[in-house]
Enzyme design. Structure first.
Site, PDB file in Angstrom:
ATOM      1  N   SER A   1       0.830  -1.214   0.000  1.00 49.02           N
ATOM      2  CA  SER A   1       0.000   0.000   0.000  1.00 49.02           C
ATOM      3  C   SER A   1       0.861   1.259   0.000  1.00 49.02           C
ATOM      4  CB  SER A   1      -0.953   0.012   1.194  1.00 49.02           C
ATOM      5  OG  SER A   1      -0.233   0.001   2.411  1.00 49.02           O
ATOM      6  N   HIS A   2       2.171   1.122   0.279  1.00 49.17           N
ATOM      7  CA  HIS A   2       3.047   2.293   0.304  1.00 49.17           C
ATOM      8  C   HIS A   2       4.308   2.105  -0.533  1.00 49.17           C
ATOM      9  CE1 HIS A   2       0.172   3.165   3.411  1.00 49.17           C
ATOM     10  NE2 HIS A   2       0.460   4.425   3.215  1.00 49.17           N
TER      11      HIS A   2
ATOM     12  N   ASP B   1      -4.812   0.671   1.845  1.00 51.88           N
ATOM     13  CA  ASP B   1      -5.326  -0.701   1.731  1.00 51.88           C
ATOM     14  C   ASP B   1      -6.794  -0.714   1.322  1.00 51.88           C
ATOM     15  OD1 ASP B   1      -3.099  -2.449   2.208  1.00 51.88           O
ATOM     16  OD2 ASP B   1      -3.051  -1.650   4.244  1.00 51.88           O
TER      17      ASP B   1
HETATM   18  P1  NDP Z   1      -1.102  -3.679   9.358  1.00 52.16           P
HETATM   19  O1  NDP Z   1      -2.386  -3.758  10.077  1.00 52.16           O
HETATM   20  O2  NDP Z   1      -0.922  -4.498   8.141  1.00 52.16           O
HETATM   21  O3  NDP Z   1       0.097  -4.062  10.334  1.00 52.16           O
HETATM   22  C1  NDP Z   1       0.294  -3.359  11.524  1.00 52.16           C
HETATM   23  C2  NDP Z   1       1.441  -3.960  12.297  1.00 52.16           C
HETATM   24  O4  NDP Z   1       1.025  -5.212  12.828  1.00 52.16           O
HETATM   25  C3  NDP Z   1       2.675  -4.249  11.456  1.00 52.16           C
HETATM   26  O5  NDP Z   1       3.803  -4.000  12.225  1.00 52.16           O
HETATM   27  C4  NDP Z   1       2.537  -5.735  11.127  1.00 52.16           C
HETATM   28  O6  NDP Z   1       3.766  -6.388  10.910  1.00 52.16           O
HETATM   29  C5  NDP Z   1       1.872  -6.251  12.372  1.00 52.16           C
HETATM   30  N1  NDP Z   1       1.027  -7.411  12.141  1.00 52.16           N
HETATM   31  C6  NDP Z   1       0.104  -7.591  11.176  1.00 52.16           C
HETATM   32  N2  NDP Z   1      -0.505  -8.771  11.318  1.00 52.16           N
HETATM   33  C7  NDP Z   1       0.058  -9.375  12.400  1.00 52.16           C
HETATM   34  C8  NDP Z   1      -0.134 -10.608  13.061  1.00 52.16           C
HETATM   35  N3  NDP Z   1      -1.031 -11.489  12.639  1.00 52.16           N
HETATM   36  N4  NDP Z   1       0.632 -10.892  14.135  1.00 52.16           N
HETATM   37  C9  NDP Z   1       1.560 -10.020  14.580  1.00 52.16           C
HETATM   38  N5  NDP Z   1       1.785  -8.821  13.996  1.00 52.16           N
HETATM   39  C10 NDP Z   1       1.043  -8.497  12.927  1.00 52.16           C
HETATM   40  O7  NDP Z   1      -0.732  -2.159   9.025  1.00 52.16           O
HETATM   41  P2  NDP Z   1      -1.703  -0.937   8.810  1.00 52.16           P
HETATM   42  O8  NDP Z   1      -2.705  -1.346   7.809  1.00 52.16           O
HETATM   43  O9  NDP Z   1      -2.189  -0.427  10.095  1.00 52.16           O
HETATM   44  O10 NDP Z   1      -0.705   0.147   8.151  1.00 52.16           O
HETATM   45  C11 NDP Z   1      -0.132  -0.131   6.890  1.00 52.16           C
HETATM   46  C12 NDP Z   1       0.876   0.934   6.544  1.00 52.16           C
HETATM   47  O11 NDP Z   1       0.220   2.155   6.226  1.00 52.16           O
HETATM   48  C13 NDP Z   1       1.869   1.284   7.650  1.00 52.16           C
HETATM   49  O12 NDP Z   1       3.177   1.132   7.153  1.00 52.16           O
HETATM   50  C14 NDP Z   1       1.594   2.731   7.970  1.00 52.16           C
HETATM   51  O13 NDP Z   1       2.732   3.502   8.341  1.00 52.16           O
HETATM   52  C15 NDP Z   1       1.031   3.222   6.651  1.00 52.16           C
HETATM   53  N6  NDP Z   1       0.238   4.434   6.851  1.00 52.16           N
HETATM   54  C16 NDP Z   1       0.810   5.632   6.539  1.00 52.16           C
HETATM   55  C17 NDP Z   1       0.111   6.801   6.770  1.00 52.16           C
HETATM   56  C18 NDP Z   1       0.736   8.128   6.524  1.00 52.16           C
HETATM   57  O14 NDP Z   1       0.101   9.136   6.805  1.00 52.16           O
HETATM   58  N7  NDP Z   1       1.936   8.214   6.013  1.00 52.16           N
HETATM   59  C19 NDP Z   1      -1.250   6.788   7.298  1.00 52.16           C
HETATM   60  C20 NDP Z   1      -1.720   5.461   7.624  1.00 52.16           C
HETATM   61  C21 NDP Z   1      -1.004   4.326   7.389  1.00 52.16           C
HETATM   62  P3  NDP Z   1       4.312  -6.643   9.399  1.00 52.16           P
HETATM   63  O15 NDP Z   1       4.799  -5.319   8.941  1.00 52.16           O
HETATM   64  O16 NDP Z   1       5.374  -7.665   9.545  1.00 52.16           O
HETATM   65  O17 NDP Z   1       3.143  -7.149   8.600  1.00 52.16           O
HETATM   66  O1  PYC Z   2      -2.684   4.667   3.832  1.00 55.76           O
HETATM   67  O2  PYC Z   2      -3.869   5.879   5.229  1.00 55.76           O
HETATM   68  C1  PYC Z   2      -2.950   5.741   4.402  1.00 55.76           C
HETATM   69  C2  PYC Z   2      -2.106   6.913   4.095  1.00 55.76           C
HETATM   70  C3  PYC Z   2      -2.380   8.217   4.296  1.00 55.76           C
HETATM   71  C4  PYC Z   2      -1.300   8.939   3.851  1.00 55.76           C
HETATM   72  C5  PYC Z   2      -0.391   8.052   3.387  1.00 55.76           C
HETATM   73  N1  PYC Z   2      -0.896   6.815   3.559  1.00 55.76           N
END
Ligand code: NDP
Ligand code: PYC
Length: 341
Positions: free
Chosen positions: A51-52, A192
């Protein structure tokens, strides 16, 4: 078409970085900034943080074309106190702002035991773990938060206000990779939801609401006038509020609801702020923090844990380092065209 008979082409990490850097430069980004964004994006792609990864390139480019972000901005670093560094990203990206302040931040953390980096006037469109993991590889503990754009309804409220507001943490762990987690405080990252919509997949119940505030599992309904929900009801909502405060109020950046990009069609990168807290654990208990971290991980495994946060990414990284980073043929062709466009 990529199918079982024609597997996706693969690129070495450096090849992907070069390609992405060319794309950014071609679309008006300064060479050093382009390198920084390209390495960040390739790092995410390599780890399977799709997703990133390269998925984000069209959003970066439409934002640059809209004039919303300054790809040539030079961050201004201010040394404000023994444990405090501020950076004005000058309307550019957050990653070059972090890079510009990094050395000073680490020196302060080692000297004072803790140091804060407050980035403002910045655009963060990436995964957050690449910002913290390198500190843990230097033996430091790092925590970062960044806010994004209004698309999350605070728990108990009726309308969106918060961003998807991730929290990332990294700590050194003896004899292995750092322990890292990085999670949106929304039930799902916005990226996502976009991928689910593109692939025609429903999202799990509890992810979001439609334009009428009704629960939905249709990602298109969430994106088209609907909104996301925080994870864990009031708990995720409180963490999201904390992220707004630390990323915006503390840094001088915008809250997720404060910027207006309506005059910049195509703008996708949130214009907000970011906070990093870096700690030198050697100033702690006197025991080796990294060894204690290993002890905890082994106890977690001892009670049945088979997958630690970060494991999936490290596994993907190890695979990509041997076999290359697979990118679907059509996507790769589009990227190559963008590098020439
Ligand atoms: P996920 O829900 O996929 O994962 C969150 C964390 O939980 C990760 O560290 C992941 O490890 C871990 N994890 C996932 N499944 C399991 C499991 N079954 N058991 C143990 N640990 C687990 O991530 P999000 O969807 O919350 O976020 C995705 C990305 O989006 C992130 O990198 C975030 O920084 C980015 N994002 C960026 C934003 C921005 O403004 N720049 C805004 C919002 C999100 P692993 O990595 O190994 O899967
Ligand atoms: O996936 O929520 C997101 C996000 C916001 C800005 C960058 N990624």
């Amino acid at each position: 078409m990529t199918d079982a008979l024609s597997p996706a082409p693969t690129l070495a990490f450096n090849e992907l970085v070069e390609l992405l850097q060319q794309i950014f430069v071609r679309h008006g980004v300064a060479a050093s900034v382009a390198r920084c964004l390209a390495e960040n994006c390739a790092t995410a792609e390599q780890d399977g943080a799709h997703s990133h990864g390269v998925f984000r390139i069209p959003g970066y480019l439409s934002t640059l074309a809209s004039g919303w972000v300054d790809g040539q901005a030079s961050p201004r670093v201010e040394d404000v106190a023994a444990g405090f560094v501020r950076v004005d990203a000058a309307g550019g990206f957050a990653q070059p702002a972090l890079a510009a302040a990094r050395e000073l931040l680490v020196a302060k953390a080692r000297e004072a035991g803790i140091a804060i980096l407050a980035i403002r006037n910045s655009h963060h469109f990436a995964a957050l773990w690449p910002d913290v993991e390198p500190f843990a590889r230097q033996g430091l503990v790092a925590l970062s938060v960044v806010n994004s754009m209004t698309c999350v309804v605070p728990h108990g409220a009726r309308q969106p206000l918060f961003g998807t507001n991730p929290i990332a943490f990294a700590a050194p762990c003896a004899g292995g990779d750092p322990v890292v987690f990085d999670m949106a405080t929304s039930a799902m990252a916005h990226g996502d939801v976009q991928i689910a919509a593109r692939e025609g997949r429903p999202v799990p119940p509890g992810t979001g609401v439609d334009r009428h505030g009704e629960p939905t599992t249709d990602p298109k309904a969430i994106l088209d006038g609907g909104a996301l929900l925080p994870f864990g009801e009031h708990k995720g909502s409180a963490l999201s509020m904390m992220v707004e405060l630390l990323s915006a109020a503390l840094t001088g950046g915008h809250f997720s609801f404060e910027f207006d990009w309506s005059q910049h069609p195509g703008a996708r990168t949130p214009w907000t702020g970011q906070l990093l807290i870096v700690i030198d654990p050697d100033k702690g208990s006197g025991q080796s923090f990294a060894v204690r971290c290993r002890e905890l991980v082994e106890r977690m495994q001892g009670v049945g844990l088979t997958r630690l946060s970060g494991d999936r990414r490290y596994r993907n990284r190890a695979h990509a380092q041997v076999s290359g980073i697979a990118i679907a043929s059509e996507e790769l062709a589009q990227l190559r065209a963008l590098a020439l466009a």
